[in-house]
Scaffold this active site. Structure first.
Site, PDB file in Angstrom:
ATOM      1  N   CYS A 116       3.730  12.084   4.206  1.00  0.00           N
ATOM      2  CA  CYS A 116       2.495  12.735   4.652  1.00  0.00           C
ATOM      3  C   CYS A 116       2.704  13.686   5.824  1.00  0.00           C
ATOM      4  O   CYS A 116       1.817  14.480   6.149  1.00  0.00           O
ATOM      5  CB  CYS A 116       1.456  11.682   5.021  1.00  0.00           C
ATOM      6  N   HIS A 256      -3.916  15.032   9.359  1.00  0.00           N
ATOM      7  CA  HIS A 256      -3.621  14.522   8.015  1.00  0.00           C
ATOM      8  C   HIS A 256      -4.789  13.635   7.591  1.00  0.00           C
ATOM      9  O   HIS A 256      -5.324  12.872   8.405  1.00  0.00           O
ATOM     10  CB  HIS A 256      -2.313  13.723   8.051  1.00  0.00           C
ATOM     11  N   ASN A 286      -6.379  11.458  -0.013  1.00  0.00           N
ATOM     12  CA  ASN A 286      -5.085  11.720   0.630  1.00  0.00           C
ATOM     13  C   ASN A 286      -4.180  12.461  -0.358  1.00  0.00           C
ATOM     14  O   ASN A 286      -3.664  11.862  -1.298  1.00  0.00           O
ATOM     15  CB  ASN A 286      -4.462  10.385   1.059  1.00  0.00           C
TER      16      ASN A 286
HETATM   17  O1  UT7 Z   1      -0.957   8.780   4.473  1.00  0.00           O
HETATM   18  C1  UT7 Z   1       0.124   7.926   4.554  1.00  0.00           C
HETATM   19  C2  UT7 Z   1      -0.089   6.864   5.538  1.00  0.00           C
HETATM   20  N1  UT7 Z   1      -1.034   5.911   5.041  1.00  0.00           N
HETATM   21  C3  UT7 Z   1      -2.057   5.536   5.799  1.00  0.00           C
HETATM   22  O2  UT7 Z   1      -2.246   6.039   6.869  1.00  0.00           O
HETATM   23  C4  UT7 Z   1      -2.912   4.410   5.285  1.00  0.00           C
HETATM   24  C5  UT7 Z   1      -3.082   3.372   6.371  1.00  0.00           C
HETATM   25  N2  UT7 Z   1      -3.830   2.216   5.939  1.00  0.00           N
HETATM   26  C6  UT7 Z   1      -5.146   2.261   5.653  1.00  0.00           C
HETATM   27  O3  UT7 Z   1      -5.753   3.311   5.676  1.00  0.00           O
HETATM   28  C7  UT7 Z   1      -5.859   0.962   5.383  1.00  0.00           C
HETATM   29  O4  UT7 Z   1      -5.013  -0.114   5.696  1.00  0.00           O
HETATM   30  C8  UT7 Z   1      -6.342   0.821   3.905  1.00  0.00           C
HETATM   31  C9  UT7 Z   1      -7.477   1.806   3.641  1.00  0.00           C
HETATM   32  C10 UT7 Z   1      -5.204   1.075   2.945  1.00  0.00           C
HETATM   33  C11 UT7 Z   1      -6.899  -0.583   3.661  1.00  0.00           C
HETATM   34  O5  UT7 Z   1      -7.945  -0.849   4.582  1.00  0.00           O
HETATM   35  P1  UT7 Z   1      -7.933  -2.187   5.460  1.00  0.00           P
HETATM   36  O6  UT7 Z   1      -9.158  -2.166   6.260  1.00  0.00           O
HETATM   37  O7  UT7 Z   1      -6.621  -2.242   6.180  1.00  0.00           O
HETATM   38  O8  UT7 Z   1      -8.051  -3.296   4.349  1.00  0.00           O
HETATM   39  P2  UT7 Z   1      -7.039  -4.502   4.058  1.00  0.00           P
HETATM   40  O9  UT7 Z   1      -5.798  -3.995   3.392  1.00  0.00           O
HETATM   41  O10 UT7 Z   1      -6.907  -5.353   5.268  1.00  0.00           O
HETATM   42  O11 UT7 Z   1      -7.879  -5.312   2.983  1.00  0.00           O
HETATM   43  C12 UT7 Z   1      -9.094  -5.992   3.354  1.00  0.00           C
HETATM   44  C13 UT7 Z   1      -9.661  -6.631   2.111  1.00  0.00           C
HETATM   45  C14 UT7 Z   1      -8.645  -7.466   1.330  1.00  0.00           C
HETATM   46  O12 UT7 Z   1      -9.294  -8.566   0.780  1.00  0.00           O
HETATM   47  P3  UT7 Z   1      -9.169 -10.016   1.476  1.00  0.00           P
HETATM   48  O13 UT7 Z   1      -7.706 -10.335   1.453  1.00  0.00           O
HETATM   49  O14 UT7 Z   1      -9.715  -9.849   2.864  1.00  0.00           O
HETATM   50  O15 UT7 Z   1      -9.996 -10.870   0.597  1.00  0.00           O
HETATM   51  C15 UT7 Z   1      -8.235  -6.539   0.211  1.00  0.00           C
HETATM   52  O16 UT7 Z   1      -7.786  -7.222  -0.936  1.00  0.00           O
HETATM   53  O17 UT7 Z   1     -10.126  -5.620   1.220  1.00  0.00           O
HETATM   54  C16 UT7 Z   1      -9.541  -5.823  -0.074  1.00  0.00           C
HETATM   55  N3  UT7 Z   1      -9.370  -4.542  -0.736  1.00  0.00           N
HETATM   56  C17 UT7 Z   1     -10.340  -3.959  -1.442  1.00  0.00           C
HETATM   57  N4  UT7 Z   1     -11.588  -4.347  -1.754  1.00  0.00           N
HETATM   58  C18 UT7 Z   1     -12.318  -3.513  -2.510  1.00  0.00           C
HETATM   59  C19 UT7 Z   1      -8.285  -3.744  -0.697  1.00  0.00           C
HETATM   60  N5  UT7 Z   1      -8.533  -2.624  -1.412  1.00  0.00           N
HETATM   61  C20 UT7 Z   1      -9.807  -2.744  -1.882  1.00  0.00           C
HETATM   62  C21 UT7 Z   1     -10.625  -1.928  -2.658  1.00  0.00           C
HETATM   63  N6  UT7 Z   1     -11.875  -2.326  -2.954  1.00  0.00           N
HETATM   64  N7  UT7 Z   1     -10.215  -0.707  -3.146  1.00  0.00           N
END
Ligand code: UT7
Length: 329
Positions: A116, A256, A286
């Site tokens: 990225c 980004h 993204n």
């Molecule tokens: O560009 C390259 C660099 N990449 C980035 O900068 C991305 C950085 N990371 C992020 O932006 C975030 O970590 C994400 C958007 C990818 C995820 O958001 P988060 O707030 O960190 O969520 P999480 O991974 O902690 O997941 C929270 C919950 C989980 O469920 P449990 O374990 O709490 O029951 C996930 O399974 O949300 C669940 N989950 C979803 N639920 C509904 C994960 N993806 C989804 C989804 N829809 N699409």
């Protein structure tokens, strides 16, 4: 003799027609528009459809638009650098394919792989060729067909990415406009959190790797999120401090577009208000190397000569960086 800086003198962009909305994704995986919007800021993204179409088919129209706007023939391009994580092939470079498709027969070029942060790494590389005085027209493309490495059964990644490309023309400037300073960083130990497990020389593609879905993006979101918030903000603050720039001196932050929450944290740290932050993540998601040039493409008409822009990125690798530039037109 006055110092030569590399100034952006035109911007081109391209996004494919097909719109993959949160509503469609709700029918494909266990997710909701509410979750995607509140956690990322994304509402929809564009997807390149069609057999045999690759990243060069996103980059080439962006370059052609740029040439039209700048009033130049592609034959005038000296060099073309393509930042991409989804090259058309392992080799040759997608830059070569784009130069062929646009008819830039006098240009040499190559790809830069920095996920990225790729566009920033390529922009700074291109600027050095201009500053050397040897090259007069360098095109820097940021292009990714992220749909080609996205698993549309994995809700944790498929809601994030989209396809798109942007391109800028760099030309010499002796009046102090253009790229003024840059900070680029990488830390390979971060690779475990965001990578493609197979398809490279460590694990060449095989039936086994395909069955295990290792040809798709793998991301452990939270550690990436934490590093992105800290490092993108740190590097943006650092470039401002070392150039004695205050939030009020900055016309635009061009971040980004991975997650609106990361962008908000960076803007807060830089003391830049929301209306000075370019944000189109809601429409394109993204697009990896495409995000920053696509912002410049969309905001080009509102920019003024002399505007101070801070470009900032964080991505897989890990890689991150910031660029301070003075808009030249
Ligand atoms: O560009 C390259 C660099 N990449 C980035 O900068 C991305 C950085 N990371 C992020 O932006 C975030 O970590 C994400 C958007 C990818 C995820 O958001 P988060 O707030 O960190 O969520 P999480 O991974 O902690 O997941 C929270 C919950 C989980 O469920 P449990 O374990 O709490 O029951 C996930 O399974 O949300 C669940 N989950 C979803 N639920 C509904 C994960 N993806 C989804 C989804 N829809 N699409």
């Amino acid at each position: 003799m006055s110092k030569i800086t590399a100034a952006i003198t035109a911007v081109g962009g391209y996004v494919p027609e097909f719109v993959l909305s949160n509503g469609i994704l709700e029918k494909m995986v266990d997710t909701t528009d509410e979750w995607i919007t509140s956690r990322t800021g994304i509402k929809e993204r564009r997807i390149l459809k069609g057999e045999g179409k690759g990243t060069s088919d996103l980059g080439a129209p962006a370059v052609l638009e740029l040439c039209k706007k700048a009033g130049i023939d592609p034959l005038e391009i000296d060099m073309l650098i393509c930042a991409t994580t989804t090259p058309d092939f392992v080799f040759p470079a997608t830059a070569n394919i784009i130069t062929d498709k646009v008819g830039a027969k006098n240009a040499f070029g190559y790809d830069i792989s920095a996920a990225c942060s790729g566009f920033l790494f390529a922009l700074v590389t291109g600027s050095k060729f201009i500053e050397s005085g040897q090259y007069k027209k360098v095109v820097v493309v940021g292009a990714d067909k992220m749909s080609s490495i996205t698993d549309y059964t994995d809700r944790t990644t498929c809601v994030l990415f989209g396809d798109g490309a942007g391109a800028v023309l760099l030309e010499p400037n002796t009046e102090g406009y253009g790229i003024k300073d840059s900070i680029l960083r990488s830390d390979g130990s971060g690779r475990v959190y965001l990578h493609q497990k197979s398809g490279g020389s460590v694990s060449p593609p095989s039936y086994k790797t395909i069955d295990a879905k290792e040809h798709f993006v793998y991301q452990d979101g939270q550690p990436v999120f934490k590093s992105a918030v800290v490092n993108m903000a740190d590097v943006s603050a650092e470039i401002m401090e070392r150039n004695n720039l205050q939030g009020s001196d900055i016309a635009w932050l061009v971040p980004h577009q991975a997650n609106k929450r990361i962008i908000d944290a960076t803007a807060r740290r830089m003391e830049i208000s929301d209306e000075k932050v370019m944000l189109n993540i809601q429409r394109y998601g993204n697009t990896t190397s495409g995000t920053i040039p696509l912002c410049l493409w969309e905001w080009e008409k509102t920019l003024n000569k002399g505007d101070n822009l801070i470009l900032a990125a964080f991505g897989g690798g890990f890689t991150w960086g910031s660029v301070w530039l003075k808009w030249a037109y």
